[in-house]
Design a protein around this motif. Structure first.
Motif, PDB file in Angstrom:
ATOM      1  N   GLU A  27       0.847  -1.232  -0.061  1.00  0.00           N
ATOM      2  CA  GLU A  27      -0.034   0.133   0.157  1.00  0.00           C
ATOM      3  C   GLU A  27       0.952   1.183   0.008  1.00  0.00           C
ATOM      4  N   GLY A  28       1.860   1.205   0.748  1.00  0.00           N
ATOM      5  CA  GLY A  28       2.886   2.381   0.679  1.00  0.00           C
ATOM      6  C   GLY A  28       3.327   2.642  -0.550  1.00  0.00           C
ATOM      7  N   LYS A  29       3.830   1.447  -1.247  1.00  0.00           N
ATOM      8  CA  LYS A  29       4.366   1.668  -2.627  1.00  0.00           C
ATOM      9  C   LYS A  29       3.496   2.089  -3.521  1.00  0.00           C
ATOM     10  N   LEU A  78       0.979   4.192  -2.733  1.00  0.00           N
ATOM     11  CA  LEU A  78       0.712   5.634  -2.355  1.00  0.00           C
ATOM     12  C   LEU A  78       1.807   6.348  -3.210  1.00  0.00           C
ATOM     13  N   ALA A  79       3.038   5.741  -3.044  1.00  0.00           N
ATOM     14  CA  ALA A  79       4.476   6.632  -3.548  1.00  0.00           C
ATOM     15  C   ALA A  79       4.292   6.705  -4.977  1.00  0.00           C
ATOM     16  N   ARG A  80       3.588   5.755  -5.871  1.00  0.00           N
ATOM     17  CA  ARG A  80       3.708   6.211  -7.201  1.00  0.00           C
ATOM     18  C   ARG A  80       2.445   7.057  -7.453  1.00  0.00           C
ATOM     19  N   VAL A  81       1.408   7.031  -6.661  1.00  0.00           N
ATOM     20  CA  VAL A  81       0.440   8.075  -6.980  1.00  0.00           C
ATOM     21  C   VAL A  81       0.722   9.340  -7.024  1.00  0.00           C
ATOM     22  N   ARG A  82       1.404   9.432  -5.436  1.00  0.00           N
ATOM     23  CA  ARG A  82       2.194  10.868  -5.462  1.00  0.00           C
ATOM     24  C   ARG A  82       3.098  11.381  -6.294  1.00  0.00           C
ATOM     25  N   ASP A  83       3.955  10.317  -7.131  1.00  0.00           N
ATOM     26  CA  ASP A  83       4.874  10.740  -8.100  1.00  0.00           C
ATOM     27  C   ASP A  83       4.109  11.213  -9.024  1.00  0.00           C
ATOM     28  N   GLN A  84       3.176  10.609  -9.538  1.00  0.00           N
ATOM     29  CA  GLN A  84       2.320  10.856 -10.650  1.00  0.00           C
ATOM     30  C   GLN A  84       1.891  12.475 -10.392  1.00  0.00           C
ATOM     31  N   GLY A 116     -11.115  20.879  10.295  1.00  0.00           N
ATOM     32  CA  GLY A 116     -11.483  20.939  11.486  1.00  0.00           C
ATOM     33  C   GLY A 116     -12.319  19.524  11.939  1.00  0.00           C
ATOM     34  N   ARG A 117     -11.584  18.418  11.679  1.00  0.00           N
ATOM     35  CA  ARG A 117     -12.002  16.935  11.885  1.00  0.00           C
ATOM     36  C   ARG A 117     -10.736  16.185  12.064  1.00  0.00           C
ATOM     37  N   PRO A 118     -10.968  14.925  12.699  1.00  0.00           N
ATOM     38  CA  PRO A 118      -9.780  13.907  12.770  1.00  0.00           C
ATOM     39  C   PRO A 118      -9.269  13.582  11.488  1.00  0.00           C
ATOM     40  N   PHE A 119      -8.139  13.216  11.028  1.00  0.00           N
ATOM     41  CA  PHE A 119      -7.370  12.974   9.928  1.00  0.00           C
ATOM     42  C   PHE A 119      -6.292  12.192   9.944  1.00  0.00           C
ATOM     43  N   GLN A 120      -6.034  11.250   8.870  1.00  0.00           N
ATOM     44  CA  GLN A 120      -4.897  10.568   8.926  1.00  0.00           C
ATOM     45  C   GLN A 120      -4.151  10.811   7.642  1.00  0.00           C
ATOM     46  N   VAL A 121      -2.661  10.829   7.702  1.00  0.00           N
ATOM     47  CA  VAL A 121      -2.037  10.908   6.536  1.00  0.00           C
ATOM     48  C   VAL A 121      -1.047  10.002   6.443  1.00  0.00           C
ATOM     49  N   ARG A 122      -1.176   9.185   5.760  1.00  0.00           N
ATOM     50  CA  ARG A 122      -0.316   8.060   5.469  1.00  0.00           C
ATOM     51  C   ARG A 122       0.927   8.113   4.620  1.00  0.00           C
ATOM     52  N   GLY A 123       1.947   8.022   5.420  1.00  0.00           N
ATOM     53  CA  GLY A 123       3.250   8.074   4.349  1.00  0.00           C
ATOM     54  C   GLY A 123       3.397   8.981   3.374  1.00  0.00           C
ATOM     55  N   PRO A 124       3.327   8.440   2.130  1.00  0.00           N
ATOM     56  CA  PRO A 124       3.509   9.359   1.041  1.00  0.00           C
ATOM     57  C   PRO A 124       2.206  10.110   0.581  1.00  0.00           C
ATOM     58  N   GLU A 125       1.023  10.061   1.443  1.00  0.00           N
ATOM     59  CA  GLU A 125       0.110  11.081   1.383  1.00  0.00           C
ATOM     60  C   GLU A 125       0.536  12.556   1.717  1.00  0.00           C
ATOM     61  N   LEU A 127      -3.953  17.259  18.473  1.00  0.00           N
ATOM     62  CA  LEU A 127      -3.124  16.043  19.002  1.00  0.00           C
ATOM     63  C   LEU A 127      -2.841  15.186  17.636  1.00  0.00           C
ATOM     64  N   ASP A 128      -1.561  14.903  17.752  1.00  0.00           N
ATOM     65  CA  ASP A 128      -0.946  14.143  16.771  1.00  0.00           C
ATOM     66  C   ASP A 128      -0.096  12.731  17.141  1.00  0.00           C
ATOM     67  N   LEU A 129      -0.509  11.472  16.832  1.00  0.00           N
ATOM     68  CA  LEU A 129       0.306  10.518  17.088  1.00  0.00           C
ATOM     69  C   LEU A 129       0.938  10.071  15.719  1.00  0.00           C
ATOM     70  N   THR A 130       2.488  10.189  15.694  1.00  0.00           N
ATOM     71  CA  THR A 130       3.371   9.872  14.448  1.00  0.00           C
ATOM     72  C   THR A 130       4.014   8.748  14.657  1.00  0.00           C
ATOM     73  N   THR A 131       3.840   7.865  13.796  1.00  0.00           N
ATOM     74  CA  THR A 131       4.700   6.576  13.400  1.00  0.00           C
ATOM     75  C   THR A 131       5.538   6.798  12.422  1.00  0.00           C
ATOM     76  N   GLU A 132       6.554   5.791  12.424  1.00  0.00           N
ATOM     77  CA  GLU A 132       7.641   6.024  11.186  1.00  0.00           C
ATOM     78  C   GLU A 132       7.183   4.945  10.222  1.00  0.00           C
ATOM     79  N   PRO A 133       6.993   3.364  10.775  1.00  0.00           N
ATOM     80  CA  PRO A 133       6.563   2.454   9.413  1.00  0.00           C
ATOM     81  C   PRO A 133       4.981   2.594   9.042  1.00  0.00           C
ATOM     82  N   LEU A 134       4.653   2.499   7.979  1.00  0.00           N
ATOM     83  CA  LEU A 134       3.222   2.118   7.591  1.00  0.00           C
ATOM     84  C   LEU A 134       3.009   0.526   7.755  1.00  0.00           C
TER      85      LEU A 134
END
Length: 451
Positions: free
Chosen positions: A4-6, A8-14, A137-146, A174-181
């Motif tokens: 999934e991370g890979k 998302l990375a391709r989509v981001r590059d595009q 103004g609401r909860p949100f999650q940003v996954r790696g390449p997003e 409030l933000d909880l950040t993790t390194e791996p996906l």
């Protein structure tokens, strides 16, 4: 990085190459567009760090979220045990104020300016947990390449806003950040949301305690205004007390500043700050008054004061302070007032304590830095002095009930007293009217040794 991370990375590059991105969430695509529109470059940009260390300390001390940060740390303590996890708490502008995590992860995060004082709002850092949560103004999650910034694509950020439970305004994120996906993103977001709700519950409990304390402390203030329309309003606009009940809405939406204001229905009110940080005392102007502060002290050991149509008898010390302030329309510093009232060895701390007590009568009519009376001011001794050149001697003597605060030893009052007395005496004898001279000499204060 997993499959999934890979992807998302391709989509981001595009997307960054100009192609229309496919397979990306609409909210992320919209955030990328906003980030691009803000001038953020994905490969040549890091979030700014506009706040120095002392600025961060000051913001922490003053911020409403300071009282809930320890609770947030304790609640998410187990989630921070492992490596690669960091907890952030920002203010409403996206400045990171509090950070917690294991030391190696925190040090790696410093390379991308995930540090206290950095601004991670969307217009400064592009798509991110803190920035996009604040933007939506609401909860949100940003996954790696997003993430919009290339430097941040190694992180997955789960964030939720924390709102003031009384006003609904966003206080921060409030933000909880993790390194791996690693597939635990859904759990992280749920955990952050529930923790943010816990913080809001704690803030609500604190606000309710403050509400009841304000009611207890200021109920006597309203009791002294029986028959008037008055209220105590908290700094956030909540109407804590109102007499009669319902004459104001439950929330005050006009700017809370001292002075007069006009309600939407046309009623005029006077607003007075009760303490440095609020709350405010609001009273309807139910009688027509000329708006002047009026002081009387001729022939009186204790002067009187009329403010907004209400008369007050002053203490001896307050009489001296008000008399001096009437004569100094430009105001005096605490040091200047101390000299005028207490003499060369007067202490400013004493003056400030007395002015705090005097403010209970004068309210917004007493300004500080320097201390001065606000609005039109009239005083019997100043009015008399102003009319000395043209007024009839008989009329002047009728108004002169005696020297200003005759028993006062305050240097400033003594100087004013002597000035008015001697000028009136000079006018009486210069006029030469025998009846007026006899009247002056017959008065208790007419003999030279009586001043």
């Amino acid at each position: 990085m997993d499959a999934e991370g890979k992807r998302l990375a391709r989509v981001r590059d595009q997307a960054l190459s100009g192609a229309a991105p496919r397979g990306v969430r609409p909210a992320v695509r919209a955030s990328w567009d906003r980030s691009r529109g803000s001038g953020v470059h994905p490969d040549r940009h890091l979030p700014p760090v506009p706040l120095a260390e002392n600025d961060v300390v000051d913001l922490r001390r003053e911020h409403a979220l300071a009282r809930v940060w320890p609770t947030l740390e304790r609640t998410l303590h187990t989630s921070l045990d492992g490596p690669g996890r960091i907890l952030f708490l920002s203010d409403a502008a996206g400045h990171l104020l509090w950070i917690n995590g294991d030391r190696p992860t925190v040090r790696r995060a410093e390379r991308v300016n995930l540090v206290p004082g950095a601004r991670w709002s969307e217009d400064a850092a592009g798509t991110s947990g803190v920035g996009t949560t604040l933007a939506l103004g609401r909860p949100f999650q940003v996954r790696g390449p997003e993430h919009y910034l290339s430097a941040a694509t190694a992180y997955t950020c789960s964030a939720a806003p924390i709102r003031d439970p009384m006003t609904g305004a966003v206080l921060g994120a409030l933000d909880l950040t993790t390194e791996p996906l690693d597939g635990a993103e859904g759990l992280a977001l749920s955990l952050v949301i529930s923790t943010a709700r816990l913080a809001e519950a704690q803030l609500r409990e604190h606000a309710q305690r403050q509400h009841f304390e304000l009611q207890r402390r200021y109920v006597s203030r309203l009791a002294n205004r029986v028959g008037s329309h008055s209220a105590v309003v908290a700094p956030d606009g909540r109407v804590v007390l109102a007499d009669p009940v319902g004459w104001l809405p439950q929330r005050w939406y006009l700017p809370l500043r001292e002075g007069t204001a006009v309600l939407p229905d046309g009623r005029s009110v006077v607003i007075e700050r009760l303490t440095v940080d609020g709350p405010f005392f609001v009273m309807a102007q139910e009688v027509e008054v000329d708006g002047a502060v009026v002081f009387g002290g001729l022939g009186l050991d204790r002067g009187w004061l009329r403010v907004d149509g209400v008369a007050h008898e002053l203490t001896v010390r307050h009489s001296e302070l008000v008399a001096v302030l009437c004569a100094w329309p430009g105001g005096l510093t605490a040091e200047g007032l101390a000299r005028e009232v207490y003499g060369p060895h007067g202490k400013t701390v004493t003056v400030r304590a007395e002015m705090t007590r005097l403010r209970r009568i004068l309210g917004y009519r007493l300004a500080s830095e320097p201390y001065r009376l606000v609005g039109p001011v009239r005083a019997d001794f100043l009015d008399l002095e102003q009319d000395l050149p043209s007024g009839s001697v008989g009329g002047l003597l009728d108004r002169y009930r005696g020297p200003l605060l005759p028993r006062s030893a305050a240097p400033g009052v003594a100087e004013l007293r002597a000035r008015v007395h001697e000028r009136l005496r000079g006018r009486v004898f210069a006029d030469g009217d025998p009846d007026s001279v006899v009247r002056w000499l017959a008065a208790p204060h007419g003999r030279p040794d009586r001043l």
